[in-house]
Design a protein around this motif. Structure first.
Motif: not given
Length: 251
Positions: A90-114
Motif C-alpha cells: 500500500g506504499r507510494l514510491a516516489a522522489l520527494a523534494r523538500l521545501p528548500d528544493g533538496r531531494l530527501v533522497q539526496e539529503a539522506a545519502l549525503a548524511s550517510g543515512i542510507a
C-alpha cells in the motif's frame, strides 16, 4: 587502478543513467513522520516509500531513523513518481523534494543515512544519487562506517543475508551459460560468494567495457540484496548495481 564506473562513462560520453528519472514534481503532501517500518507517514493516511533508496542493516538503527524523521517530519513534500500505483504493502514510491528544493533522497545519502538502490523507473536517477552519496562514502559517515562489506570469506556476508548491501572483492573466475553469468569470488562456488548476472544485463555491461567474461581477476564493488543459496549470492539485474571495477590482476 580503480575505475569509478560512472566517472569513466562520463569521460567517454556514454550516458550512465539507463532509462528516465522522474522530473514532474506535481503532487504535494504533508509528512507526519515515520511509521514503524521506517517509511514516511503522510497526513492523508497514505505511506510514502523513498524510491531508489535502501536502509542498511539487519535491525533498525535508532540514530539513522531519528535523522530521517528530523529531515521530513512536519514538512511539505513535493513528489515525482514513475508509477503512482501503490505497491503490495500500500506504499507510494516516489522522489520527494523538500521545501528548500533538496531531494530527501539526496539529503539522506549525503548524511550517510542510507545508500542509493537501483530501481525500475528510477535507473536514470542513479548518477545524481551516487554523486550525492559520494562525500559520505569518502568520509565513512553513517552506513559507510561498515561498508562496503568484503565478499570473502563468505561468513563476512552472513550479517547481510536478506538485506541490501554494498560488497567488494576480487572475482576469481567467471562461469557462463546461455542465460546467466556467474562471478565467483572464491574457489568453491557452492560455499563462496557468487554474483549472478542475468543475460539481459550483458549488453549493458559490455557497453560500459565490463563484459562479464572480462571481469575475472578484477576487483569489483557492487550493490544488491544478499541471499544465502549454498553461499552468499547477489543477483545483478541492472548495470547500475556496479560501482567500481579495478584493473585485472594475476591469481
Amino acid at each position: 587502478m580503480t575505475c569509478l564506473v560512472l566517472a569513466c562513462l562520463a569521460s567517454t560520453g556514454f550516458s550512465a543513467g539507463a532509462g528516465e528519472c522522474p522530473t514532474a514534481f506535481d503532487t504535494t503532501v504533508e509528512a507526519r513522520g515515520l511509521d514503524g517500518h521506517g517509511d514516511i507517514a503522510l497526513a492523508d493516511g497514505r505511506t510514502l516509500r523513498l524510491a531508489a533508496l535502501a536502509d542498511i542493516g539487519t535491525a533498525p538503527d535508532p540514530a539513522r531513523r531519528a535523522a530521517l524523521e528530523t529531515l521530513v517530519a512536519g514538512r511539505t513534500l513535493t513528489l515525482a513518481t514513475a508509477d503512482a500505483t501503490p505497491d503490495r504493502y500500500g506504499r507510494l514510491a516516489a522522489l520527494a523534494r523538500l521545501p528548500d528544493g533538496r531531494l530527501v533522497q539526496e539529503a539522506a545519502l549525503a548524511s550517510g543515512i542510507a545508500v542509493a538502490r537501483p530501481e525500475a523507473g528510477y535507473l536514470g536517477c542513479m548518477p545524481g544519487l551516487l554523486a550525492a552519496e559520494r562525500p559520505a562514502r569518502a568520509a565513512r559517515l553513517g552506513v559507510w562506517a561498515q561498508l562496503p562489506l568484503k565478499a570473502e570469506p563468505p561468513a563476512a556476508l552472513a550479517q547481510a543475508a536478506g538485506h541490501f548491501s554494498v560488497v567488494t572483492g576480487r572475482v576469481r573466475t567467471v562461469g557462463s551459460t546461455r542465460k546467466v553469468d556467474y562471478l565467483n569470488f572464491g574457489p568453491v562456488w557452492r560455499q563462496d560468494t557468487t554474483v549472478k548476472v542475468d543475460s539481459s544485463v550483458r549488453s549493458a555491461l559490455a557497453a560500459r567495457g565490463l563484459a562479464p567474461a572480462g571481469l575475472a581477476g578484477r576487483e569489483i564493488t557492487l550493490r544488491g540484496t544478499v541471499d544465502l543459496v549454498d553461499g552468499p549470492v547477489i543477483d545483478l539485474r541492472w548495470a547500475e548495481q556496479v560501482d567500481e571495477v579495478g584493473e585485472a590482476s594475476g591469481p
